[in-house]
Design an enzyme around this catalytic site. Structure first.
Site, PDB file in Angstrom:
ATOM      1  N   LYS A  28      48.362 -49.688  32.573  1.00 15.72           N
ATOM      2  CA  LYS A  28      47.150 -49.403  31.796  1.00 15.72           C
ATOM      3  C   LYS A  28      47.464 -48.560  30.553  1.00 15.72           C
ATOM      4  CE  LYS A  28      44.989 -47.323  35.229  1.00 15.72           C
ATOM      5  NZ  LYS A  28      45.966 -47.347  36.339  1.00 15.72           N
ATOM      6  N   ARG A  39      36.731 -44.800  38.445  1.00 14.97           N
ATOM      7  CA  ARG A  39      37.592 -44.919  39.621  1.00 14.97           C
ATOM      8  C   ARG A  39      36.796 -44.919  40.916  1.00 14.97           C
ATOM      9  NH1 ARG A  39      42.512 -42.622  37.016  1.00 14.97           N
ATOM     10  NH2 ARG A  39      44.262 -42.593  38.423  1.00 14.97           N
ATOM     11  N   ARG A  96      59.281 -43.776  35.532  1.00 12.29           N
ATOM     12  CA  ARG A  96      58.703 -43.658  34.195  1.00 12.29           C
ATOM     13  C   ARG A  96      58.771 -42.237  33.637  1.00 12.29           C
ATOM     14  NH1 ARG A  96      52.248 -44.954  35.241  1.00 12.29           N
ATOM     15  NH2 ARG A  96      51.754 -42.989  36.264  1.00 12.29           N
ATOM     16  N   ARG A 108      55.848 -36.929  34.784  1.00 10.22           N
ATOM     17  CA  ARG A 108      54.639 -36.356  35.377  1.00 10.22           C
ATOM     18  C   ARG A 108      54.947 -35.794  36.760  1.00 10.22           C
ATOM     19  NH1 ARG A 108      49.944 -40.804  34.704  1.00 10.22           N
ATOM     20  NH2 ARG A 108      49.401 -39.833  36.680  1.00 10.22           N
ATOM     21  N   ARG A 162      47.947 -41.873  45.798  1.00 13.00           N
ATOM     22  CA  ARG A 162      47.185 -42.427  44.663  1.00 13.00           C
ATOM     23  C   ARG A 162      46.863 -43.901  44.897  1.00 13.00           C
ATOM     24  NH1 ARG A 162      51.306 -40.788  40.314  1.00 13.00           N
ATOM     25  NH2 ARG A 162      49.999 -41.886  38.823  1.00 13.00           N
TER      26      ARG A 162
HETATM   27  P1  AMP Z   1      46.117 -41.168  35.822  1.00 11.21           P
HETATM   28  O1  AMP Z   1      46.839 -40.587  34.652  1.00 11.21           O
HETATM   29  O2  AMP Z   1      45.001 -42.088  35.425  1.00 11.21           O
HETATM   30  O3  AMP Z   1      47.040 -41.777  36.840  1.00 11.21           O
HETATM   31  O4  AMP Z   1      45.405 -39.929  36.555  1.00 11.21           O
HETATM   32  C1  AMP Z   1      46.165 -38.864  37.103  1.00 11.21           C
HETATM   33  C2  AMP Z   1      45.323 -38.083  38.107  1.00 11.21           C
HETATM   34  O5  AMP Z   1      44.173 -37.516  37.441  1.00 11.21           O
HETATM   35  C3  AMP Z   1      44.734 -38.908  39.240  1.00 11.21           C
HETATM   36  O6  AMP Z   1      45.643 -39.067  40.329  1.00 11.21           O
HETATM   37  C4  AMP Z   1      43.515 -38.067  39.625  1.00 11.21           C
HETATM   38  O7  AMP Z   1      43.890 -36.912  40.367  1.00 11.21           O
HETATM   39  C5  AMP Z   1      43.021 -37.584  38.269  1.00 11.21           C
HETATM   40  N1  AMP Z   1      42.080 -38.548  37.639  1.00 11.21           N
HETATM   41  C6  AMP Z   1      42.250 -39.254  36.483  1.00 11.21           C
HETATM   42  N2  AMP Z   1      41.190 -40.018  36.202  1.00 11.21           N
HETATM   43  C7  AMP Z   1      40.306 -39.812  37.207  1.00 11.21           C
HETATM   44  C8  AMP Z   1      39.021 -40.323  37.522  1.00 11.21           C
HETATM   45  N3  AMP Z   1      38.412 -41.239  36.717  1.00 11.21           N
HETATM   46  N4  AMP Z   1      38.403 -39.877  38.641  1.00 11.21           N
HETATM   47  C9  AMP Z   1      38.969 -38.949  39.448  1.00 11.21           C
HETATM   48  N5  AMP Z   1      40.199 -38.444  39.235  1.00 11.21           N
HETATM   49  C10 AMP Z   1      40.865 -38.853  38.128  1.00 11.21           C
END
Ligand code: AMP
Length: 214
Positions: free
Chosen positions: A13, A88, A127, A161, A172
């Site tokens: 994404k 999400r 990554r 990360r 996740r």
């Molecule tokens: P991402 O970078 O999208 O993988 O997000 C990293 C982390 O941020 C996730 O594992 C969640 O802990 C939190 N997070 C990001 N976007 C959301 C969302 N829309 N709803 C809830 N938690 C989120």
């Protein structure tokens, strides 16, 4: 144009959002990036979110929906939005509909990046990104042309990360399966979902997405 890129962690994404920003001048709205910035800045939202993110769980629907609302408020009405990592949950999908309506926007496409879950752990744990400009890389699939030097800005500083480790990745994935995948049928009923093979190479995925947008 307002689109959602939907798919489990590691589906591509962020990589594809960056391409859309470059090719179409759209704005990437990544709640993950917003939350990481809040953690780094030590804001109240960041302090609340950090432990939840480190565990690979989801932060509260209210927090992320407020972040999205604020970003759209600041975005010019003729700039398209790419929702990356949001919504999400079903509650977030409901909030997004309300937020879009409030800003006079409509959802044009939900693009589902379909991936083989077994391949994702390897994708994610490999990554890293440029610490300076944020360009995304992978140890084997997408390494910088010159080892240790960012292709985009020449920086030699990179970062990974903290939640890109195998244990957190599995949590996740489970969050995605249990809470995020169930929002798809609602969008399917609106005939706005297109599935793209997220296991294809990066340029081919971009090509498929471009075909949907034209
Ligand atoms: P991402 O970078 O999208 O993988 O997000 C990293 C982390 O941020 C996730 O594992 C969640 O802990 C939190 N997070 C990001 N976007 C959301 C969302 N829309 N709803 C809830 N938690 C989120």
């Amino acid at each position: 144009m307002n689109i959602i890129l939907l798919g489990p962690p590691g589906a591509g994404k962020g990589t594809q959002s960056a391409r859309l920003v470059e090719n179409h001048g759209m704005k990437q709205l990544s709640t993950g990036d917003m939350l990481r910035a809040a953690v780094k800045a030590g804001t109240p939202v960041g302090l609340k979110a950090k432990a939840v993110m480190d565990a690979g769980e989801l932060v509260s629907d209210e927090i992320v929906s407020e972040l999205i609302d604020a970003e759209l408020e600041a975005l010019g009405s003729d700039t398209g939005a790419i929702f990356d990592g949001y919504p999400r949950t079903e509650a977030q999908a409901g909030s997004l509909d309300e937020i879009l309506a409030k800003h006079g926007r409509t959802l044009d496409h939900v693009i589902e990046l379909a991936v083989d879950v077994d391949a994702l752990v390897e994708r994610i744990t490999g990554r890293f990104s440029c610490a300076e400009c944020g360009a995304l890389y992978h140890d084997t699939a997408n390494a910088p042309a010159k080892e240790g030097v960012c292709d985009s800005c020449g920086s030699t500083e990179f970062k990974r990360r903290p939640d890109d480790n195998e244990e957190t990745v599995r949590t996740r994935m489970e969050e995605y399966r249990a809470k995020t995948a169930p929002i798809l049928p609602g969008y399917e009923a609106r005939n706005i979902v297109t599935r793209v093979d997220g296991m294809a190479d990066i340029d081919a995925v971009t090509g498929s997405i471009e075909a949907i947008l034209t």
